[in-house]
Design a protein around this motif. Structure first.
Motif, short mmCIF file in Angstrom:
data_model
loop_
_atom_site.label_atom_id
_atom_site.label_comp_id
_atom_site.label_asym_id
_atom_site.label_seq_id
_atom_site.Cartn_x
_atom_site.Cartn_y
_atom_site.Cartn_z
N LEU A 4 -13.61 -7.33 6.23
CA LEU A 4 -12.64 -6.24 6.21
C LEU A 4 -11.96 -6.25 4.86
N MET A 5 -11.98 -5.11 4.15
CA MET A 5 -11.30 -5.02 2.86
C MET A 5 -9.82 -4.70 3.06
N LEU A 6 -8.97 -5.58 2.59
CA LEU A 6 -7.53 -5.40 2.70
C LEU A 6 -7.08 -4.55 1.50
N ASP A 7 -7.08 -3.26 1.72
CA ASP A 7 -6.90 -2.28 0.64
C ASP A 7 -5.42 -2.06 0.35
N GLY A 8 -4.88 -2.83 -0.59
CA GLY A 8 -3.48 -2.71 -0.94
C GLY A 8 -3.15 -1.40 -1.63
N LYS A 9 -4.09 -0.87 -2.37
CA LYS A 9 -3.85 0.40 -3.06
C LYS A 9 -3.63 1.54 -2.07
N ALA A 10 -4.49 1.63 -1.07
CA ALA A 10 -4.36 2.70 -0.07
C ALA A 10 -3.08 2.53 0.74
N LEU A 11 -2.77 1.29 1.11
CA LEU A 11 -1.55 1.05 1.88
C LEU A 11 -0.32 1.39 1.07
N ALA A 12 -0.31 1.03 -0.22
CA ALA A 12 0.83 1.35 -1.07
C ALA A 12 1.05 2.85 -1.17
N VAL A 13 -0.04 3.62 -1.27
CA VAL A 13 0.08 5.08 -1.35
C VAL A 13 0.72 5.63 -0.08
N SER A 14 0.27 5.15 1.08
CA SER A 14 0.83 5.66 2.33
C SER A 14 2.29 5.24 2.49
N ARG A 15 2.60 4.04 2.06
CA ARG A 15 3.99 3.58 2.16
C ARG A 15 4.90 4.33 1.18
N GLU A 16 4.36 4.71 0.04
CA GLU A 16 5.17 5.47 -0.91
C GLU A 16 5.60 6.82 -0.32
N ALA A 17 4.73 7.42 0.47
CA ALA A 17 5.10 8.68 1.11
C ALA A 17 6.30 8.47 2.05
N MET A 18 6.29 7.37 2.77
CA MET A 18 7.41 7.06 3.67
C MET A 18 8.67 6.72 2.87
N LEU A 19 8.50 5.98 1.79
CA LEU A 19 9.65 5.62 0.96
C LEU A 19 10.28 6.86 0.34
N LYS A 20 9.44 7.79 -0.09
CA LYS A 20 9.96 9.03 -0.69
C LYS A 20 10.81 9.79 0.32
N ALA A 21 10.34 9.88 1.55
CA ALA A 21 11.10 10.56 2.59
C ALA A 21 12.42 9.84 2.87
N SER A 22 12.39 8.51 2.84
CA SER A 22 13.61 7.74 3.07
C SER A 22 14.62 7.91 1.95
#
Length: 281
Positions: A4-22
């Motif tokens: 399983l590839m632990l894709d930090g880049k993809a996770l960071a992108v999705s988390r940035e969307a949540m951070l932006k909303a916050s």
């Protein structure tokens, strides 16, 4: 088996969307825009690149940044004065002192001068102690990012044997403490460790944080291990040799694109938390 590839880049992108909303929600509630202050001492091009990446991430989520660049001849006293000014600035919610600083500077004294409530990179002695004792504190950014990555991918830690190779105060040691707090059984290896190969072969969770390219050989790692590489070196290689691991490991972080993006994500996430805490005082 296919890792399983632990894709930090993809996770960071999705988390940035949540951070932006916050961030937008916080500002709409009347708070000041969260601001991260970065301090770069000297002219190391790699450090300058890392600082710019952090500034760019702030911009993507709607946070402000303040960039301070000091000369390579800066003294400890001058750097301490700069940090003191930021500690006392109510518009600054997080302070990042880019590591390493020039050799004439007492880096530990400067790290520890950062106010605990603005230590969003998790570098102070007090912050480390509080984190290790499971008290509220901002964790060191790279280990905190790794823990977020493992949690996202539902990697089981409780009862597992985690081996951390490296004992730096801002990576290896806090990584080990966070894994211990997650109920893993932890072994820390370092430059004086005997039988390193054998210890690595026991790891259910392996974290390479030694800062030497491909020091950890793929053949040492047992089948089914979770392999986290916190190193990055020229040519896009990490601290762990990857040959054949994709077909033997249970999970694996790519280099680049694994740990690095999550380090920056942890930093900006913790800056937002600091801004929230300041607003709620």
């Amino acid at each position: 088996m296919s890792a399983l590839m632990l894709d930090g880049k993809a996770l960071a992108v999705s988390r940035e969307a949540m951070l932006k909303a916050s961030v937008e929600e916080l500002v709409a509630a009347g708070a000041n825009q969260p601001v991260l202050a970065t301090i770069l001492v000297g002219d190391d091009p790699s450090s300058a690149t890392y600082v710019q990446m952090k500034i760019n991430a702030c911009g993507r989520v709607g946070m402000g940044s303040r960039s301070i660049h000091l000369g390579s001849d800066t003294t400890t006293e001058e750097l301490l004065a700069t940090i003191d000014g930021l500690n006392n600035d109510p518009d600054v919610h997080g302070i990042l002192l880019q590591h390493p600083v020039p050799s004439q500077i007492d880096e530990r004294a400067c790290f520890d001068a950062i106010a605990i409530e603005k230590d969003v990179d998790g570098v102070t002695t007090q912050g480390f102690g509080r984190m290790a004792m499971e008290e509220p504190a901002y964790g060191s950014a790279t280990p905190a990012g790794i823990m977020t990555l493992l949690q996202h991918y539902d990697i089981e830690l409780e009862g597992k044997h985690a081996v951390v190779v490296g004992r730096s105060p801002i990576l290896g040691k806090p990584m080990a403490a966070m894994l211990l707090n997650a109920n893993a059984t932890v072994t820390i290896c370092h430059s004086r460790t005997q039988n390193l190969e054998a210890l690595i072969g026991q790891a259910d969770i392996l974290v390479g944080a030694v800062g030497k390219p491909e020091l950890i050989k793929a053949e040492w790692i047992k089948d089914g291990a979770v392999v986290v590489d916190a190193g990055y070196h020229a040519g896009g290689i990490g601290d762990i040799e990857k040959d054949g691991l994709e077909s033997r490991a249970a999970a694996l972080t790519p280099v680049p694109g694994g740990v690095g993006p999550m380090t920056i994500n942890a930093l900006i996430s913790q800056t937002l938390e600091s801004a929230k805490a300041s607003h709620n005082q």
